[in-house]
Design an enzyme around this catalytic site. Structure first.
Site, PDB file in Angstrom:
ATOM      1  N   PRO A  98       5.793   2.403   1.908  1.00 28.87           N
ATOM      2  CA  PRO A  98       6.809   2.717   0.906  1.00 28.87           C
ATOM      3  C   PRO A  98       6.421   3.914   0.030  1.00 28.87           C
ATOM      4  O   PRO A  98       5.341   3.947  -0.547  1.00 28.87           O
ATOM      5  CB  PRO A  98       6.873   1.431   0.075  1.00 28.87           C
ATOM      6  CG  PRO A  98       6.299   0.371   0.950  1.00 28.87           C
ATOM      7  CD  PRO A  98       5.254   1.060   1.754  1.00 28.87           C
ATOM      8  N   GLU A  99       7.286   4.911  -0.022  1.00 29.08           N
ATOM      9  CA  GLU A  99       7.135   6.022  -0.949  1.00 29.08           C
ATOM     10  C   GLU A  99       8.424   6.102  -1.752  1.00 29.08           C
ATOM     11  O   GLU A  99       9.285   5.216  -1.652  1.00 29.08           O
ATOM     12  CB  GLU A  99       6.826   7.313  -0.189  1.00 29.08           C
ATOM     13  CG  GLU A  99       5.606   7.165   0.705  1.00 29.08           C
ATOM     14  CD  GLU A  99       4.875   8.472   1.002  1.00 29.08           C
ATOM     15  OE1 GLU A  99       5.106   9.465   0.299  1.00 29.08           O
ATOM     16  OE2 GLU A  99       4.060   8.479   1.945  1.00 29.08           O
ATOM     17  N   LYS A 130       7.770   4.572  -7.722  1.00 28.04           N
ATOM     18  CA  LYS A 130       7.554   3.550  -6.696  1.00 28.04           C
ATOM     19  C   LYS A 130       7.781   2.141  -7.226  1.00 28.04           C
ATOM     20  O   LYS A 130       7.455   1.161  -6.559  1.00 28.04           O
ATOM     21  CB  LYS A 130       6.138   3.668  -6.139  1.00 28.04           C
ATOM     22  CG  LYS A 130       5.855   4.990  -5.437  1.00 28.04           C
ATOM     23  CD  LYS A 130       4.460   4.962  -4.848  1.00 28.04           C
ATOM     24  CE  LYS A 130       4.109   6.299  -4.218  1.00 28.04           C
ATOM     25  NZ  LYS A 130       2.757   6.257  -3.597  1.00 28.04           N
ATOM     26  N   ASN A 163       1.194   9.073   0.286  1.00 22.01           N
ATOM     27  CA  ASN A 163       0.240   9.798   1.124  1.00 22.01           C
ATOM     28  C   ASN A 163       0.922  10.670   2.179  1.00 22.01           C
ATOM     29  O   ASN A 163       0.428  11.741   2.528  1.00 22.01           O
ATOM     30  CB  ASN A 163      -0.716   8.813   1.808  1.00 22.01           C
ATOM     31  CG  ASN A 163      -1.989   9.486   2.268  1.00 22.01           C
ATOM     32  OD1 ASN A 163      -2.545  10.336   1.571  1.00 22.01           O
ATOM     33  ND2 ASN A 163      -2.453   9.126   3.456  1.00 22.01           N
ATOM     34  N   ARG A 185      -7.798   7.438   1.487  1.00 20.96           N
ATOM     35  CA  ARG A 185      -6.560   7.507   2.259  1.00 20.96           C
ATOM     36  C   ARG A 185      -6.718   8.494   3.407  1.00 20.96           C
ATOM     37  O   ARG A 185      -7.268   9.586   3.215  1.00 20.96           O
ATOM     38  CB  ARG A 185      -5.393   7.946   1.367  1.00 20.96           C
ATOM     39  CG  ARG A 185      -5.018   6.949   0.280  1.00 20.96           C
ATOM     40  CD  ARG A 185      -3.928   7.542  -0.589  1.00 20.96           C
ATOM     41  NE  ARG A 185      -3.428   6.594  -1.578  1.00 20.96           N
ATOM     42  CZ  ARG A 185      -3.945   6.407  -2.765  1.00 20.96           C
ATOM     43  NH1 ARG A 185      -5.012   7.108  -3.138  1.00 20.96           N
ATOM     44  NH2 ARG A 185      -3.428   5.541  -3.611  1.00 20.96           N
TER      45      ARG A 185
END
Length: 272
Positions: free
Chosen positions: A2-3, A51, A173, A258
């Site tokens: 999810p972004e 978010k 990311n 990440r």
């Protein structure tokens, strides 16, 4: 993953299903909220903030917003909200992963694997989202403020600065890697090493990409403009595969734990 665009879509689905309707079912499966009952309250709206998701309810169940409550959730890595017609079988995951159920006469919203779920007074929302920078998909979006926030720590690597939600809210990311590619610099490039025009252009590009991905096929995300299979993203997830622009194998290394992707030919700057 999810972004900001994914959260925006989730809020739109929840809003369409719940807003303006009284809750007939309420089941919040976390220890702190286990005894909370939201039934008879009316959902005023469901909005994204970066978010974060904010579902707002009336204070007394009659439509009055005074003393209203907000259910705050954050999806993090793998949380999700699904909406089903009332009476339909739920297909979002096993029952033990369910953290929230909100039902009306026509729809049921089910939250799976939600790492953050809390009920607050609507008047206290700033306590959970007030620290965020301009929302890339929100009414408060301000590219100048976002660029100034990014520039405030010139020694910080660009990738880390883009992920800091206090600078601008909504980038994850995937967009971090794609934006650094578009800027033609590696994610480890110090912000202060960039030309003055780069940060405003990056802020504008981030807004444009996220907005473009609030529509179209879901959950497919596209930053390249190409509709060919396997060419939705420039570098993210393409380790050891040819760069779409120059053909050089894309590289991967961790940044702040990440996985981070870049093209060693198209992007200049420091690398691990």
């Amino acid at each position: 993953m999810p972004e900001g665009d994914s959260v925006w879509r989730a809020a739109a689905r929840l809003h369409a299903a719940l807003a303006g309707h009284r809750l007939t079912r309420s089941d919040l499966r976390t220890p702190r909220l286990a005894t909370v009952d939201l039934t008879t309250r009316t959902t005023l709206n469901v909005v994204p903030r970066g978010k974060h998701l904010l579902a707002r309810f009336t204070g007394n169940g009659t439509g009055d917003a005074a003393g209203g409550l907000t259910l705050h959730s954050h999806l993090r890595m793998d949380g999700a909200w699904h909406v089903f017609p009332a009476g339909a079988k739920w297909r979002g995951g096993p029952a033990h992963e369910i953290r929230a159920i909100l039902g009306t006469e026509t729809h049921t919203a089910v939250g799976y694997r939600l790492p953050v779920l809390e009920l607050i007074r609507t008047s206290d929302e700033a306590e959970v989202v007030g620290h965020l920078g301009p929302d890339l998909l929100g009414p408060d979006w301000d590219p100048d403020t976002a660029a100034a926030n990014l520039a405030a720590a010139p020694e910080r690597p660009l990738g880390e600065a883009l992920l800091d939600q206090r600078n601008l809210a909504g980038i994850g990311n995937i967009y971090k890697c794609e934006l650094c590619f578009l800027a033609q610099v590696t994610p480890w490039t110090p912000v202060g090493a960039l030309p003055q025009t780069t940060l405003p252009r990056l802020a504008a590009a981030a807004h444009r990409l996220l907005a473009a991905n609030t529509t179209g096929p879901y959950p497919r995300r596209n930053t390249t403009g190409s509709r060919r299979p396997g060419q939705d993203l420039f570098v993210y997830g393409r380790a050891h595969r040819p760069c779409l622009r120059c053909g050089t194998p894309v590289r991967e290394a961790p940044q702040d734990a990440r996985p981070t992707y870049w093209c060693p030919r198209c992007q200049s700057g420091p690398t691990p």
